[in-house]
Motif scaffolding. Structure first.
Motif, short mmCIF file in Angstrom:
data_model
loop_
_atom_site.label_atom_id
_atom_site.label_comp_id
_atom_site.label_asym_id
_atom_site.label_seq_id
_atom_site.Cartn_x
_atom_site.Cartn_y
_atom_site.Cartn_z
N UNK A 300 0.83 -1.25 -0.11
CA UNK A 300 0.18 0.00 -0.02
C UNK A 300 0.98 1.20 -0.02
N UNK A 301 1.92 1.17 0.86
CA UNK A 301 3.08 2.34 0.90
C UNK A 301 3.30 2.68 -0.46
N UNK A 302 3.89 1.48 -1.12
CA UNK A 302 4.63 1.71 -2.47
C UNK A 302 3.77 2.39 -3.37
N UNK A 303 2.38 2.08 -3.25
CA UNK A 303 1.52 2.73 -4.25
C UNK A 303 1.44 4.12 -4.07
N UNK A 304 1.94 4.71 -2.89
CA UNK A 304 1.76 5.91 -2.85
C UNK A 304 2.88 6.50 -3.33
N UNK A 305 4.12 6.08 -3.38
CA UNK A 305 5.27 6.21 -4.25
C UNK A 305 4.96 6.42 -5.54
#
Length: 458
Positions: A300-305
């Protein structure tokens, strides 16, 4: 307290297993007792899971006779220990607990369900059972749960000669390193090293030779706090007192080493998003269950990137070399953040930094990140200039790397400090937040500057 698993079976433990199996087969009890007496619990523990059930029962009985059963069992890894306790009869387990140091016995009993625990305590009798029940009642992960009630407490009015006589008659001489003096109401008021006792005049009273400034731990102090006190003052054991300064027990250095090892393992696993319960011997299903949740959070955090990068699709399309340089900005920033995070988590674990003093250290980390960013950014700019012959691109990567590494170092120290402030374990999930926010900041600055540069170029 839960013990850390020990080393896997080695060639040495296999040799012990062969020797002990052969001696058990030939009923060579005197030789077995000699082997047990001369062998450390950590070397005997790998043998237990390897023995046949009937041989194991006989071997445990010999360990009970030697007073080593509890220490040996606690060196067995958690999974095997649970199985061994389940196969052991109540009578045998009661004998193990009755002949072991109180803290070791309490550690074993803490693994049992309530019904079996009550049955074992009943078998142990009123005095021993009540003593162990008091240890089990101590709040988990505190000095009260870590301490042993085997310690040498002497009346302050006693002479040195009388104290030495009492020391000689003490049944478990391996469980203490210091003698503590108490008054008639059991208030702790002094400590003596064994060396002081031996060298002092036998007619001198203990009140004359004792050291009155005793380092002590409160019964409700955390295990980490106890470990810090022992490390700070180079102690072999530390007394545990209640709120009225009554001596309740002592925590010995072997248990402190276990605490330090467990905390180091937990922090290492938490930083990687792995459950503390996972071992190299864990099956694939349990390993999947422990790792999957953190990987989902990471996803999920990677999708923010990815969302940040998608904002600059047009810029990357017009200036394709940016795609090749982006991992450099993100990678260096992430490494800087993890360096700062590791140093800060360690400092928090050791009590070297707290919320009220931590902001000054965060400022120091910001300066470190700025200096590292400028130095690495300059080096990267030189390489990019040689590679692309584009001064503008070289300048962009220098500025972006300086910003990314400064932000990364700041976040690497600030995030664990904030988590600690709100009573969360700073080792848990800090790395995910640091790495993601560093990537976001690094890519946004790099691609944002590139977008601005393209507009200025027309």
């Amino acid at each position: 307290m839960e013990r850390s698993p020990r080393q896997p079976v080695t060639h040495s433990s296999r040799s012990y297993h062969q020797l002990i199996s052969r001696l058990l087969r030939h009923n060579a009890t005197p030789q077995l007792r000699k082997v047990i007496d001369k062998t450390l619990p950590a070397d005997l523990s790998p043998i237990l899971p390897m023995l046949l059930p009937q041989d194991r029962d006989r071997f445990i009985n010999l360990l009970i006779d030697a007073g080593k059963a509890g220490a040996v069992l606690l060196e067995v890894d958690q999974t095997n220990l649970t199985e061994l306790l389940g196969e052991m009869s109540d009578a045998t387990l009661a004998s193990v607990c009755g002949t072991s140091a109180p803290d070791d016995a309490a550690d074993l009993l803490d693994l049992l369900d309530e019904e079996r625990l009550a049955a074992i305590l009943e078998r142990l009798g009123t005095s021993r059972g009540a003593s162990l029940e008091a240890l089990l009642a101590g709040e988990k992960d505190t000095a009260g749960s870590l301490m042993t009630t085997d310690f040498l407490a002497l009346d302050e009015g006693m002479t040195v000669g009388q104290a030495i006589d009492q020391l000689r008659s003490y049944p478990r001489k391996d469980t203490f390193f210091y003698a503590y003096t108490v008054d008639a109401e059991n208030h702790l008021n002094g400590v003596l090293s064994l060396r002081t006792l031996i060298l002092a005049d036998p007619e001198t009273t203990l009140s004359e030779v004792r050291l009155q400034s005793v380092v002590r731990a409160s019964v409700d102090a955390s295990e980490e706090e106890v470990a810090r006190l022992v490390a700070k003052y180079d102690l072999l054991s530390i007394p545990v007192v209640d709120s009225q300064n009554r001596l309740l027990g002592v925590v010995t250095v072997d248990d402190i080493i276990d605490v330090i090892q467990e905390q180091a393992e937990e922090d290492l696993l938490h930083l990687s998003g792995v459950a503390v319960s996972e071992r190299i011997t864990s099956n694939a299903r349990s390993a999947f269950r422990s790792r999957f949740p953190w990987l989902v959070v990471n996803l999920v955090m990677t999708f923010l990137t990815a969302a940040v990068i998608s904002l600059f699709e047009g810029t990357i399309g017009r200036w394709a070399i940016l795609a090749a340089l982006m991992p450099i900005v993100g990678g260096l920033g992430g490494n800087a953040g993890m360096q700062s995070l590791t140093v800060f988590v360690r400092a928090l674990a050791l009590g070297e930094v707290q919320w009220r003093t931590g902001l000054g250290v965060v400022w120091k980390e910001l300066l470190v990140g700025l200096m590292n960013g400028l130095a690495n950014g300059l080096l990267a700019a030189v390489i990019v200039l040689i590679w692309t012959r584009d001064p503008l691109l070289a300048g962009l990567i220098m500025i972006a790397m300086t910003a990314a590494m400064t932000i990364a170092s700041t976040l690497g120290s600030l995030i664990p400090l904030i988590l600690e402030r709100f009573d969360f374990d700073p080792a848990v999930s800090s790395s995910i937040f640091v790495l993601t926010l560093t990537d976001v900041a690094g890519f946004f600055s790099f691609l944002g500057l590139a977008t601005l540069a393209l507009r200025l170029r027309g």
